[in-house]
Design an enzyme around this catalytic site. Structure first.
Site, short mmCIF file in Angstrom:
data_model
loop_
_atom_site.label_atom_id
_atom_site.label_comp_id
_atom_site.label_asym_id
_atom_site.label_seq_id
_atom_site.Cartn_x
_atom_site.Cartn_y
_atom_site.Cartn_z
N LYS A 216 3.39 10.47 70.66
CA LYS A 216 3.20 9.66 69.47
C LYS A 216 2.33 10.41 68.71
CE LYS A 216 0.82 6.80 67.43
NZ LYS A 216 1.26 6.95 66.22
N GLU A 291 -10.08 13.64 73.82
CA GLU A 291 -10.72 14.51 72.96
C GLU A 291 -11.10 13.63 71.65
OE1 GLU A 291 -11.62 17.59 73.64
OE2 GLU A 291 -10.22 17.82 75.50
N CYS A 325 -13.05 18.16 63.90
CA CYS A 325 -13.85 17.64 64.88
C CYS A 325 -14.99 18.26 65.37
CB CYS A 325 -12.75 17.12 66.39
SG CYS A 325 -11.93 18.72 66.77
N GLU A 425 -20.31 10.34 62.88
CA GLU A 425 -19.08 11.60 62.40
C GLU A 425 -18.67 10.74 61.07
OE1 GLU A 425 -15.43 11.49 64.47
OE2 GLU A 425 -15.50 13.62 64.38
P1 TAP Z 1 -7.51 7.60 65.46
O1 TAP Z 1 -7.53 6.58 64.48
O2 TAP Z 1 -8.16 7.44 66.74
O3 TAP Z 1 -5.86 7.99 65.98
C1 TAP Z 1 -5.72 9.06 66.46
C2 TAP Z 1 -4.21 8.71 66.93
O4 TAP Z 1 -4.49 7.32 67.91
C3 TAP Z 1 -3.15 8.46 65.99
O5 TAP Z 1 -2.01 8.88 66.72
C4 TAP Z 1 -3.07 6.87 66.02
O6 TAP Z 1 -1.78 6.34 65.54
C5 TAP Z 1 -3.25 6.44 67.28
N1 TAP Z 1 -3.76 5.01 67.59
C6 TAP Z 1 -4.42 4.25 66.54
N2 TAP Z 1 -4.81 3.04 67.21
C7 TAP Z 1 -4.63 3.08 68.62
C8 TAP Z 1 -4.54 2.28 69.59
N3 TAP Z 1 -4.94 1.11 69.53
N4 TAP Z 1 -3.86 2.67 70.68
C9 TAP Z 1 -3.58 3.88 70.91
N5 TAP Z 1 -3.33 4.79 69.91
C10 TAP Z 1 -3.57 4.47 68.71
O7 TAP Z 1 -8.10 8.88 64.87
P2 TAP Z 1 -7.74 9.81 63.61
O8 TAP Z 1 -8.41 8.70 62.54
O9 TAP Z 1 -6.31 9.91 63.53
O10 TAP Z 1 -8.38 11.13 63.83
C11 TAP Z 1 -9.73 11.20 63.56
C12 TAP Z 1 -10.78 11.26 64.70
O11 TAP Z 1 -10.14 11.87 65.78
C13 TAP Z 1 -11.98 11.63 64.52
O12 TAP Z 1 -13.04 10.75 65.02
C14 TAP Z 1 -12.16 13.12 65.13
O13 TAP Z 1 -13.21 13.58 65.57
C15 TAP Z 1 -11.48 12.92 66.29
N6 TAP Z 1 -10.76 14.22 66.60
C16 TAP Z 1 -10.95 14.83 67.80
C17 TAP Z 1 -10.68 15.85 68.25
C18 TAP Z 1 -11.02 16.50 69.43
S1 TAP Z 1 -10.43 17.80 69.90
N7 TAP Z 1 -12.04 16.13 70.07
C19 TAP Z 1 -9.45 16.70 67.42
C20 TAP Z 1 -9.26 16.01 66.08
C21 TAP Z 1 -9.58 14.74 65.71
P3 TAP Z 1 -1.65 5.84 63.96
O14 TAP Z 1 -1.87 7.07 63.39
O15 TAP Z 1 -0.35 5.28 63.89
O16 TAP Z 1 -2.89 4.93 63.31
#
Ligand code: TAP
Length: 521
Positions: A216, A291, A325, A425
């Site tokens: 997903k 992650e 990240c 962050e």
């Molecule tokens: P999230 O809002 O956490 O979304 C990540 C994924 O989770 C998306 O596919 C999202 O779907 C899904 N999601 C949202 N709510 C969920 C729930 N209740 N249950 C299960 N899945 C759910 O993060 P983001 O805003 O996309 O990314 C930014 C964050 O990711 C930052 O904190 C960043 O640091 C972290 N990040 C970490 C890494 C590593 S490798 N450590 C790499 C990249 C990013 P939708 O898109 O449909 O909401």
């Protein structure tokens, strides 16, 4: 020039700052090929209207009618629509993956190496499409998309195939035989900031291990994942081994983490969602790998070249619009170097233009969404309210960029180590400069965080570089312009997550070790 060109072919982890600077210089002098096709939707039009899921080897209609609009963050216009999948859609995908598991988990290592090679070959054939799609859906500047976003996705498939050739699935010990079995049906949930990197590391490891998957992707950047589905189809991945279900995190993501027939959930994203996933998975004792975020330090040593250090720090926040990240967002500078460092920052900032992602000279594009833009603006205001000194940037959009979710490259100094902007962050182009008096204090400040994903050390003296690098408690430390190693583990300490991806460590996450005692020879 030759060393710089060589660097281009080995893009780093999320990136390393000097690499990106070198890349930018080369682009400026017009020495590399740029994909101009990315300016028209062309062949991707069909995909942008595809409201189907990829289940059991084919594109299938959703059982529901709801859709999600995908917005181009540079134009603020709708670029397409995806299905807001249903729990029934997810169930179908889980059943397909479960059905495919017994035979796929029994394929030989050699068969899976060949499969990964074919996937990488097909991925390469779609290079222009990946560049076009990621530049549009994420707003990632076209050169960064080509050299980092596209390339990282490819590297994971290639490197994992290489590692799999020698990976040991069994071990004979004196009193036992150990066999590593594929973990089973795996749910992969990925974020938007590196649309192919995040999913290709998970997919490559799952395939190598013999596990089947349901992916997903983030709703904001679904099209790179849909291209990957086409790549898997073209590579002849057996039916049911790879399934893609689009939809919201609150519905499909939530259902993946609580599904009783999913054996492992591999998630990349925010800490808040990671907590929810862990809570859901705990109900069935399902294994999770998380992650998550970071607030990584850059320790600038007192013998560092000031301009090099300033470049390193700016690149850390400017690349991918700070939506990285592993970004180094806290520059720890010797008090005696502070004024010179700030002058160097001011002098160098114009070399990092913010603008249209389709422009080959753009270094920093827009934030991925209005929501993310608002979050970044709130943090910049919090920095101002805390009394930190604004060196550059600030709230609002850069001049001439009223349309699109653009932020200004923002640098604060006189930041206290426990200020909100030094602790949380931001995921935007905001740097906090903090001064220190000696190396022990620098290491203490570096480790004064709930996170531990990455760290950077800039300087000359091998002893102090080593002391600083070994002193930072984080999963990946880059010394000066240290290059990426796709075979080395990637993941974080503390609230940056649980588990590791990339290379053999990534494959291990998709395996369960089994001990057999008394096995007749
Ligand atoms: P999230 O809002 O956490 O979304 C990540 C994924 O989770 C998306 O596919 C999202 O779907 C899904 N999601 C949202 N709510 C969920 C729930 N209740 N249950 C299960 N899945 C759910 O993060 P983001 O805003 O996309 O990314 C930014 C964050 O990711 C930052 O904190 C960043 O640091 C972290 N990040 C970490 C890494 C590593 S490798 N450590 C790499 C990249 C990013 P939708 O898109 O449909 O909401």
């Amino acid at each position: 020039m030759l060393p710089l060109m060589i660097t281009l072919f080995y893009p780093p982890a999320c990136y390393t700052p000097l690499f990106l600077y070198k890349m930018f210089i080369i682009i400026h002098i017009g020495n590399i090929y740029l994909c101009t096709q990315s300016q028209d939707k062309g062949a991707c039009n069909d995909m942008y209207n595809n409201v189907k899921h990829f289940i059991n080897g084919e594109w299938v209609e959703s059982t529901g009618n709801e859709t999600i609009d995908v917005i181009n963050p540079a134009t603020e216009e709708k670029m397409g629509t995806i299905s807001a999948g249903t729990e029934e859609d997810l169930d179908k995908a889980v059943q397909a993956a479960r059905k495919a598991f017994p035979s796929f988990s029994n394929t030989t290592r050699e068969e899976r190496v060949k499969l990964l090679d074919r996937i990488a070959d097909e991925y390469e054939k779609r290079k222009d499409d990946f560049i076009k799609v990621i530049t549009q859906e994420l707003g990632s500047p076209v050169t960064f998309t080509e050299k980092t976003q596209y390339e990282m996705g490819l590297r994971h498939f290639r490197e994992t195939a290489k590692i799999l050739r020698d990976f040991e699935f069994t071990e004979q010990r004196e009193g036992s035989f150990i066999q590593k079995d594929a973990i089973g049906v795996s749910g992969l949930i990925t974020p938007w900031n590196f649309p192919t990197n995040q999913l290709s590391t998970k997919l490559a490891s799952a395939i190598a291990a013999g596990s089947t998957v349901i992916l997903k992707p983030a709703s904001q950047t679904p099209y790179a994942a849909m291209l990957v589905a086409e790549v898997f189809e073209a590579a002849g991945v057996p039916k049911g081994v790879f399934n893609l279900v689009n939809g919201s995190g609150s519905k499909i993501g939530n259902a993946i983490s609580s599904h009783p027939d999913i054996d492992f959930v591999s998630f990349t994203g925010s800490g808040g969602v990671g907590t929810k996933i862990m809570e859901n998975a705990a109900q069935d004792i399902t294994k999770v790998s998380l992650e998550l975020g970071g607030k990584s330090p850059i320790i600038i040593l007192d013998d560092a070249d000031v301009k090099y250090a300033a470049r390193n720090a700016i690149t850390n926040i400017a690349a991918n619009t700070g939506q990285v990240c592993t970004a180094g967002t806290r520059a720890l500078v010797p008090a005696s170097m502070h004024d010179e460092f700030i002058e160097a920052i001011k002098e160098l900032l114009p070399e990092f233009p913010v603008g249209d992602p389709q422009d080959k000279n753009t270094f920093t594009g827009p934030q991925v969404s209005e929501e993310q833009w608002n979050t970044v603006q709130d943090y910049i205001q919090k920095g101002i309210d805390s009394g930190a000194t604004l060196v550059a940037g600030g709230t609002g959009k850069p001049d001439g960029l009223e349309t699109g979710f653009y932020s200004k490259l923002t640098v604060f100094t006189d930041v206290n180590r426990d200020d909100t902007i030094a602790q949380e962050e931001i995921f935007g182009p905001v740097l906090s400069v903090i001064t220190y008096n000696d190396l022990d204090e620098a290491i203490e400040i570096a480790n004064d965080t709930i996170y531990g994903l990455a760290g950077y050390v800039v300087g000359e003296n091998p002893e102090t570089l080593t002391k600083a690098a070994k002193g930072i408690r984080a999963g990946r430390i880059t010394v000066n312009d240290g290059k990426a190693d796709f075979s080395a583990p990637f993941g974080g300490f503390g609230q940056s997550g649980i588990g590791r991806e990339w290379g053999d460590y990534g494959i291990e996450e998709f395996l369960e070790p089994k001990t057999i005692l008394g096995l007749p020879n």
